[in-house]
Motif scaffolding. Structure first.
Motif, PDB file in Angstrom:
ATOM      1  N   PRO A  71      35.098  52.353  51.345  1.00 43.45           N
ATOM      2  CA  PRO A  71      35.554  53.359  50.607  1.00 43.45           C
ATOM      3  C   PRO A  71      36.895  54.141  50.994  1.00 43.45           C
ATOM      4  O   PRO A  71      37.021  55.382  51.501  1.00 43.45           O
ATOM      5  N   TRP A  72      37.920  53.339  51.214  1.00 42.05           N
ATOM      6  CA  TRP A  72      39.167  53.819  51.845  1.00 42.05           C
ATOM      7  C   TRP A  72      39.707  55.106  50.935  1.00 42.05           C
ATOM      8  O   TRP A  72      39.973  56.138  51.490  1.00 42.05           O
ATOM      9  N   ARG A  73      39.887  54.818  49.616  1.00 42.29           N
ATOM     10  CA  ARG A  73      40.166  55.950  48.810  1.00 42.29           C
ATOM     11  C   ARG A  73      39.280  57.212  48.877  1.00 42.29           C
ATOM     12  O   ARG A  73      40.007  58.214  48.934  1.00 42.29           O
ATOM     13  N   SER A  74      38.313  56.889  48.870  1.00 39.77           N
ATOM     14  CA  SER A  74      37.328  58.232  48.923  1.00 39.77           C
ATOM     15  C   SER A  74      37.553  59.011  50.425  1.00 39.77           C
ATOM     16  O   SER A  74      37.542  60.282  50.391  1.00 39.77           O
ATOM     17  N   MET A  75      37.794  58.298  51.314  1.00 37.73           N
ATOM     18  CA  MET A  75      38.000  58.638  52.604  1.00 37.73           C
ATOM     19  C   MET A  75      39.039  59.734  52.695  1.00 37.73           C
ATOM     20  O   MET A  75      39.316  60.867  53.010  1.00 37.73           O
ATOM     21  N   ARG A  76      40.210  59.059  51.915  1.00 43.93           N
ATOM     22  CA  ARG A  76      41.467  59.739  51.740  1.00 43.93           C
ATOM     23  C   ARG A  76      41.398  61.052  51.032  1.00 43.93           C
ATOM     24  O   ARG A  76      42.145  61.761  51.224  1.00 43.93           O
ATOM     25  N   GLY A  77      40.687  60.533  49.871  1.00 40.62           N
ATOM     26  CA  GLY A  77      40.542  61.680  48.705  1.00 40.62           C
ATOM     27  C   GLY A  77      39.736  63.119  49.558  1.00 40.62           C
ATOM     28  O   GLY A  77      40.293  64.221  49.021  1.00 40.62           O
ATOM     29  N   MET A  78      38.712  62.671  50.475  1.00 43.04           N
ATOM     30  CA  MET A  78      38.114  64.055  50.854  1.00 43.04           C
ATOM     31  C   MET A  78      39.066  64.841  51.882  1.00 43.04           C
ATOM     32  O   MET A  78      38.874  65.586  51.856  1.00 43.04           O
TER      33      MET A  78
END
Length: 114
Positions: A71-78
């Protein structure tokens, strides 16, 4: 040509996730919600993970595409939500992330960047 930093970034994510899990080891959710020091430590770990994910996404799109289960985008989003809305961090979401998402991430994160 510069050497690939993929392994370094993965190590940063792996270490930060392991740290966040270790920081809450032995704490109940209620204890975590009352422990500002632990909250701060965990938040910094999540920021590190998001920063490393962003570097990977920006610099190594082929690697990201070949590891779409992460979940690359989720990590960046968080990371972005924490950095830009620091006073509105939902600690319930942070707790759930530590308890559910991070152990799963550590199992799925590639060990060999090749």
């Amino acid at each position: 040509m510069t050497a690939s930093r993929i392994g370094d970034y993965l190590d940063h994510i792996r270490q930060a996730a392991a740290d966040a899990i270790a920081f809450v080891e032995g704490l109940s959710k209620e204890e975590f919600l009352e422990d500002r020091r632990t909250q701060q430590a965990v938040v910094v770990s999540l920021i590190i993970m998001g920063e490393a994910s962003t570097k990977l996404m920006d610099q190594y799109p082929d690697f990201i595409a070949s590891h779409s289960q992460i979940p690359w985008r989720s990590m960046r989003g968080m990371r972005n939500r924490i950095a830009h809305g620091y006073f509105d961090i939902n600690l319930e979401v942070v707790w759930d992330t530590i308890q559910r998402a991070l152990p799963d991430l550590l199992e799925r994160l590639p060990v060999d960047p090749a």
